[in-house]
Design a protein around this motif. Structure first.
Motif, PDB file in Angstrom:
ATOM      1  N   VAL A   1      39.622  50.403  34.048  1.00  0.00           N
ATOM      2  CA  VAL A   1      40.324  50.227  35.482  1.00  0.00           C
ATOM      3  C   VAL A   1      41.269  51.529  35.442  1.00  0.00           C
TER       4      VAL A   1
ATOM      5  N   LYS B   1      44.916  42.388  44.882  1.00  0.00           N
ATOM      6  CA  LYS B   1      44.093  43.284  45.866  1.00  0.00           C
ATOM      7  C   LYS B   1      44.917  44.079  47.038  1.00  0.00           C
TER       8      LYS B   1
ATOM      9  N   GLU C   1      42.817  49.116  45.635  1.00  0.00           N
ATOM     10  CA  GLU C   1      41.538  49.142  44.953  1.00  0.00           C
ATOM     11  C   GLU C   1      41.458  49.936  43.859  1.00  0.00           C
TER      12      GLU C   1
ATOM     13  N   GLU D   1      39.079  53.957  39.853  1.00  0.00           N
ATOM     14  CA  GLU D   1      37.806  53.859  38.805  1.00  0.00           C
ATOM     15  C   GLU D   1      37.912  52.449  38.102  1.00  0.00           C
ATOM     16  N   GLY D   2      36.609  52.115  37.846  1.00  0.00           N
ATOM     17  CA  GLY D   2      36.477  51.079  37.191  1.00  0.00           C
ATOM     18  C   GLY D   2      36.518  49.863  37.968  1.00  0.00           C
ATOM     19  N   GLU D   3      36.264  48.391  37.470  1.00  0.00           N
ATOM     20  CA  GLU D   3      36.536  47.150  38.463  1.00  0.00           C
ATOM     21  C   GLU D   3      37.094  46.335  37.710  1.00  0.00           C
TER      22      GLU D   3
ATOM     23  N   ARG E   1      36.940  42.067  37.633  1.00  0.00           N
ATOM     24  CA  ARG E   1      36.088  40.991  37.603  1.00  0.00           C
ATOM     25  C   ARG E   1      36.643  39.634  37.454  1.00  0.00           C
TER      26      ARG E   1
ATOM     27  N   ASN F   1      32.544  40.838  40.634  1.00  0.00           N
ATOM     28  CA  ASN F   1      33.569  41.772  40.843  1.00  0.00           C
ATOM     29  C   ASN F   1      34.467  41.241  42.091  1.00  0.00           C
TER      30      ASN F   1
ATOM     31  N   ASN G   1      36.034  42.342  44.532  1.00  0.00           N
ATOM     32  CA  ASN G   1      35.695  43.072  45.737  1.00  0.00           C
ATOM     33  C   ASN G   1      34.897  41.981  46.495  1.00  0.00           C
ATOM     34  N   ASN G   2      34.064  41.181  46.020  1.00  0.00           N
ATOM     35  CA  ASN G   2      32.873  40.527  46.473  1.00  0.00           C
ATOM     36  C   ASN G   2      33.549  39.171  47.316  1.00  0.00           C
TER      37      ASN G   2
END
Length: 717
Positions: A480, A525, A528, A531-533, A535, A540, A542-543
């Motif tokens: 991230v 949140k 965002e 880069e990266g994510e 979980r 993720n 974001n879901n």
């Protein structure tokens, strides 16, 4: 702030493409301070331009630079240079419009450096590539008023009533010229006083009837206007609350308040102005037909004179629009400055800076005064010209009517009737001018509101968002990175790989500016990752919808806000009806029960800007109670106890340790007492993780964490 994107918009328009200012703002990574030349270059290349930034002397610029180009102006502004003449430089300045500068004036504002004995300035040269013409531009939204008129639909019954009232009012007014004519041509000519008395009584009854219609119309308009204003403002606030947190990082409070104030202009246009112009049109048509029947020549003179009157008014519309933008900008600054003056009074008095701050305000007033002077001059020119045309038209009509009476073509009564009709026709023409001004104001306000309404929401409420949480509720950050101001800005976090285990306490430590608060806001949140994510288990983050995730989270942030409301309402922010058991548990955990109950009004004591003053420690304890009351699964504490004394902190941390059981906790803190019992400690330095482990493990390493602890406790070697 907007000069860079505006310059790019001007140049794109020059080459035949239209883009909204908001699109170009987003592409150039605008901040509260504005944009950089690099940001403008990125935005330009994203829409198909080739760009080249250069430091260049004037003569070379004049000979070789393709126009138009963007010049850096007075080290704080951008302008478009679109041509050179022998004596002048022609520029388009977003702050002033098209300007013709002498060479000396241009060099004074543009030159910024010296290279090999030559004075140079900074420019951004732009040329469209084939991609520029292939790229779809944005069609200017011309359905603004169509969007507005949907607010009228629910009130069709009232609009029909208003329309009927207008029709009745017009018919009643239409009877007056005939009554006037009959008094002169029949009553006076036949010397019949009874007939004159009867007609005057009829006129009085008509006046009362028309006044009653106006009263009813006024009440309906008030009802309609109030309802619609609430609807428009409510929709704006709904939209505002759907926007991402990052939007509020770049918008000043004064700017948003000024946009909210703009709603009154839209409401005025939708109700009184639009409906009044309908009334005026009815009058114009009816009285115009009657005038044409009386005398076609006089009707033609009236029509030509009114057309010239309207044309003169229209000449000033663009200048009026430009002045409105300048006034909006200054009023926005004025709002922000006043808010700052009032809320920052303690600091102002502490530093004896009353005079300086007042001077800042007075400088804004001086700029507002200049805009007002320009507006007054414009109105005077407009008024003088239109009044001259109007009076000339009326004099010519009076002359023709008098000549017709002398020639025996019309009676004296008909002449008086014509004069009355002309008076009734002039009013709708004036109302039409007012309507055009109001429509222009509403259109400008719509554009400003459109910038908000056309922005993407923080999230789309879609069916494909996951609503069931996984069994493994641990948080994992994989590579991230995050930047606040676009791809060319400094990294606040870089390549963060981290596991936050479920049901454990994770502490994050590091020097100021190391990225601790940014990491917490990513986990909430608010932003965002660049880069990266992140979980949640294997999914993720974001879901999940932001609302669903934040329902699971409680936080005490450094800049936590205390509302102007009761203590109870401040703790139970979301609940309409307060759960007293939860409230009592929350205040006990935050060790603030004794303080609250010592107040005369207890939990009903009003706090915040409009209420009881709180110390920093009391504010923090209210915020801790708010987080506990929410009963979240994930808790984020960002320096949540830094304003507390040692005794309070000890009691609260013991209470919180019990509350933390079975919850996932992320604590950002400097104090050793707050972090030493954490299940894992993360050490951040300049956006990078340098160490991970328990207090004992990291102390034994004698690395960054050890140095932080040593400095705090002033330990020896």
């Amino acid at each position: 702030m907007d000069c860079g994107p505006t310059c790019l918009r001007i140049i794109a328009k020059h080459y035949g493409k239209s883009y909204s200012l908001q699109t170009l703002r987003d592409k150039s990574y605008i901040t509260r301070e504005g944009v950089s030349l690099l940001g403008i270059s990125d935005a330009a290349e994203s829409i198909g331009f080739r760009t080249l930034a250069a430091k260049i002397p004037f003569e070379k610029l004049k000979e070789e630079a393709p126009t138009p180009f963007i010049a850096h102006w007075r080290q704080q502004h951008f302008i478009v240079v679109y041509d050179f003449t022998k004596k002048h430089v022609l520029v388009s300045d977003p702050a002033h419009g098209l300007v013709k500068l002498t060479k000396k004036e241009f060099l004074d504002g543009w030159l910024s450096d010296r290279d090999k004995g030559e004075e140079i300035g900074v420019v951004l040269l732009l040329e469209p590539s084939p991609d520029f013409y292939k790229t779809e531009d944005e069609q200017v939204n011309k359905s603004g008023f169509k969007f507005l008129f949907k607010y009228l639909r629910p009130y069709k019954k009232f609009i029909v009533q208003l329309f009927l009232g207008m029709l009745v009012g017009s018919i009643l007014q239409l009877i007056f010229p005939f009554l006037t004519q009959s008094i002169v041509d029949i009553g006076i000519q036949n010397q019949d006083l009874n007939f004159v008395t009867l007609i005057l009584i009829a006129q009085l009854m008509l006046f009362f009837s028309r006044t009653a219609v106006e009263f009813i119309r006024g009440w309906i308009l008030l009802h309609l206007g109030t309802r619609m204003n609430i609807s428009i403002l409510s929709d704006f606030l709904i939209k505002l609350m759907k926007l991402p947190v990052s939007f509020f990082d770049t918008k000043m409070i004064g700017d948003l308040l000024q946009r909210i104030g703009d709603h009154s202009r839209i409401e005025s246009f939708l109700t009184s102005s639009t409906l009044n112009i309908l009334f005026s049109f009815i009058n114009l048509i009816i009285f115009g037909i009657v005038l044409a029947i009386y005398d076609l020549q006089i009707f033609a003179i009236f029509f030509i004179g009114s057309a010239l009157y309207m044309a003169w008014i229209m000449i000033f519309m663009k200048k009026r629009r430009d002045l409105d933008y300048k006034r909006f900008d200054q009023m926005s600054s004025n709002q922000s400055n006043l808010i700052q003056l009032i809320t920052g009074m303690q600091e102002i008095k502490l530093h004896n800076s009353e005079k300086q701050k007042r001077w800042e305000w007075e400088r804004i007033q001086a700029k507002l005064f200049k805009v007002s002077i320009s507006g007054l001059a414009l109105n005077q020119y407009q008024q003088a010209g239109s009044s001259f045309i109007n009076e000339l038209k009326n004099i010519v009509i009076t002359f023709l009517a008098a000549k017709a009476v002398i020639d025996g073509d019309i009676t004296l009564g008909m002449m008086l009737a014509i004069q009355y009709i002309i008076g009734q026709l002039n009013a709708p023409i004036n109302q039409l001018v007012t309507f055009i001004h109001t429509a222009q104001d509403a259109k400008i306000s719509l554009e400003r509101l459109g910038e908000i309404h056309n922005k993407e929401d923080e999230e789309d409420i879609r069916e494909d968002k996951i609503t069931i949480f996984p069994e493994d509720m641990s948080l994992r950050l994989e590579n991230v990175s995050f930047q606040y101001e676009g791809p060319h800005s400094e990294y606040a976090l870089k390549n963060i790989n981290l596991q936050i285990p479920e049901g454990k306490v994770t502490a994050i430590v590091g020097a100021s500016g190391s990225g601790k608060t940014t990491l917490v806001k990513l986990l909430l949140k608010f932003y965002e990752p660049s880069e990266g994510e992140i979980r949640l288990g294997d999914i993720n983050l974001n879901n999940y919808s932001n609302r669903l995730w934040r329902d699971k989270c409680g936080a005490v942030l450094q800049d936590g806000f205390i509302f102007s409301d009761t203590i109870a309402k401040n703790i139970s922010v979301k609940d309409e009806y307060i759960d007293k058991e939860k409230l009592l548990y929350a205040v006990k955990t935050a060790n603030i029960q004794e303080f609250i109950e010592s107040l005369p009004l207890g939990y009903n004591t009003k706090i915040g800007n409009d209420g009881h003053g709180l110390s920093q420690g009391q504010r923090q304890r209210i915020l801790i109670a708010r987080a506990v009351y929410k009963n979240p699964q994930y808790i984020y504490f960002d320096e949540a106890t830094n304003a507390l004394d040692a005794n309070n902190e000890k009691v609260i941390m013991e209470n919180l340790d019990r509350f933390f059981q079975g919850r996932t906790v992320i604590v950002v803190a400097h104090r050793l007492s707050t972090v030493k019992n954490a299940d894992q400690i993360i050490v951040l330095d300049k956006g990078h993780i340098t160490e991970t482990g328990t207090h004992a493990e990291l102390t034994a390493k004698r690395g960054d964490y050890y140095r932080l602890v040593k400095n705090q406790l002033e330990l020896g070697n």
